[in-house]
Write a protein that holds these residues in place. Structure first.
Motif, PDB file in Angstrom:
ATOM      1  N   UNK A  61      18.731  14.172 -39.169  1.00 56.19           N
ATOM      2  CA  UNK A  61      19.138  13.201 -40.195  1.00 56.19           C
ATOM      3  C   UNK A  61      18.764  11.775 -39.792  1.00 56.19           C
ATOM      4  N   UNK A  62      17.582  11.627 -39.234  1.00 55.49           N
ATOM      5  CA  UNK A  62      17.108  10.319 -38.807  1.00 55.49           C
ATOM      6  C   UNK A  62      15.942   9.836 -39.656  1.00 55.49           C
ATOM      7  N   UNK A  67      14.460  15.664 -41.956  1.00 53.53           N
ATOM      8  CA  UNK A  67      15.563  16.407 -42.573  1.00 53.53           C
ATOM      9  C   UNK A  67      15.040  17.420 -43.590  1.00 53.53           C
ATOM     10  N   UNK A  68      14.061  17.042 -44.376  1.00 53.69           N
ATOM     11  CA  UNK A  68      13.512  17.938 -45.402  1.00 53.69           C
ATOM     12  C   UNK A  68      12.895  19.188 -44.773  1.00 53.69           C
ATOM     13  N   UNK A 124       8.071  17.419 -33.323  1.00 55.37           N
ATOM     14  CA  UNK A 124       7.541  16.709 -32.159  1.00 55.37           C
ATOM     15  C   UNK A 124       7.481  15.201 -32.404  1.00 55.37           C
ATOM     16  N   UNK A 125       6.955  14.798 -33.555  1.00 53.95           N
ATOM     17  CA  UNK A 125       6.862  13.365 -33.844  1.00 53.95           C
ATOM     18  C   UNK A 125       8.240  12.742 -34.072  1.00 53.95           C
ATOM     19  N   UNK A 126       9.158  13.493 -34.654  1.00 49.98           N
ATOM     20  CA  UNK A 126      10.524  12.992 -34.829  1.00 49.98           C
ATOM     21  C   UNK A 126      11.203  12.826 -33.478  1.00 49.98           C
ATOM     22  N   UNK A 127      11.034  13.810 -32.601  1.00 50.46           N
ATOM     23  CA  UNK A 127      11.611  13.716 -31.259  1.00 50.46           C
ATOM     24  C   UNK A 127      11.049  12.510 -30.519  1.00 50.46           C
ATOM     25  N   UNK A 139      20.602   4.801 -32.195  1.00 49.62           N
ATOM     26  CA  UNK A 139      19.933   5.479 -33.305  1.00 49.62           C
ATOM     27  C   UNK A 139      20.827   5.378 -34.535  1.00 49.62           C
ATOM     28  N   UNK A 140      20.247   5.002 -35.657  1.00 52.89           N
ATOM     29  CA  UNK A 140      20.981   4.916 -36.918  1.00 52.89           C
ATOM     30  C   UNK A 140      20.587   6.123 -37.758  1.00 52.89           C
ATOM     31  N   UNK A 141      21.553   7.012 -37.997  1.00 47.59           N
ATOM     32  CA  UNK A 141      21.301   8.208 -38.798  1.00 47.59           C
ATOM     33  C   UNK A 141      21.452   7.893 -40.274  1.00 47.59           C
ATOM     34  N   UNK A 142      20.798   8.670 -41.099  1.00 47.58           N
ATOM     35  CA  UNK A 142      20.951   8.502 -42.540  1.00 47.58           C
ATOM     36  C   UNK A 142      22.386   8.840 -42.916  1.00 47.58           C
TER      37      UNK A 142
END
Length: 156
Positions: A61-62, A67-68, A124-127, A139-142
């Motif tokens: 949820x970042x 998330x999708x 991988x890119x999100x991590x 980190x600010x989550x949605x």
């Protein structure tokens, strides 16, 4: 890894002269239990593995795309790949297409090879983004409203 290191297993038959990984039993169990899965990938990608090696949970949820495509990504015990393939396969419901395995790997499922690879690439890119962002601050989550908007817009 080289192309000749890959082992084709099709309908229970192993490519002649090659030995598949022990995780082949998990692959079979996932295909048998999860009719929506057409491909299973096991990887050791560096940024995603950072979450498998630490106590920090991977939160999708970042970033909206994360998330999708990723939704829930549980962290499973190391032995789950080999000792409890049937139970582990049950975890890969439509809203849980990926799992981290402690100190071992990331498992990505998808409707096709391209879909599973796309999920693995987004993970991988999100991590990487999460790890890099942590150097800048918290980190600010949605928020829940944003998540509901995404779920509505994409029929999740």
């Amino acid at each position: 890894m080289e192309p000749e290191d890959l082992v084709l297993v099709r309908e229970g038959s192993v490519e002649q002269g090659k030995q598949p990984s022990r995780s082949v039993l998990l692959h079979r169990a996932i295909y048998a239990q999860q009719p929506h899965v057409g491909s299973v990938l096991v990887a050791h990608s560096p940024y995603t593995m950072a979450f498998a090696l630490t106590d920090r949970p991977f939160e999708s949820k970042t970033i909206p795309e994360a998330y999708i495509l990723l939704r829930g990504m549980p962290k499973l015990p190391f032995e789950s790949v080999y000792a409890s393939a049937e139970e582990t396969a049950a975890r890969f419901a439509p809203d849980v297409p990926l799992a981290l395995v402690e100190n071992n790997c990331v498992i990505a499922t998808g409707s096709s090879l391209l879909n599973a690879f796309d999920r693995l690439e987004v993970a991988e890119y999100s991590a990487k983004s999460i790890i890099e962002a942590a150097n800048l601050g918290a980190i600010v989550h949605m928020d829940d409203d944003s998540i509901r908007d995404i779920e509505r817009a994409f029929g999740l």
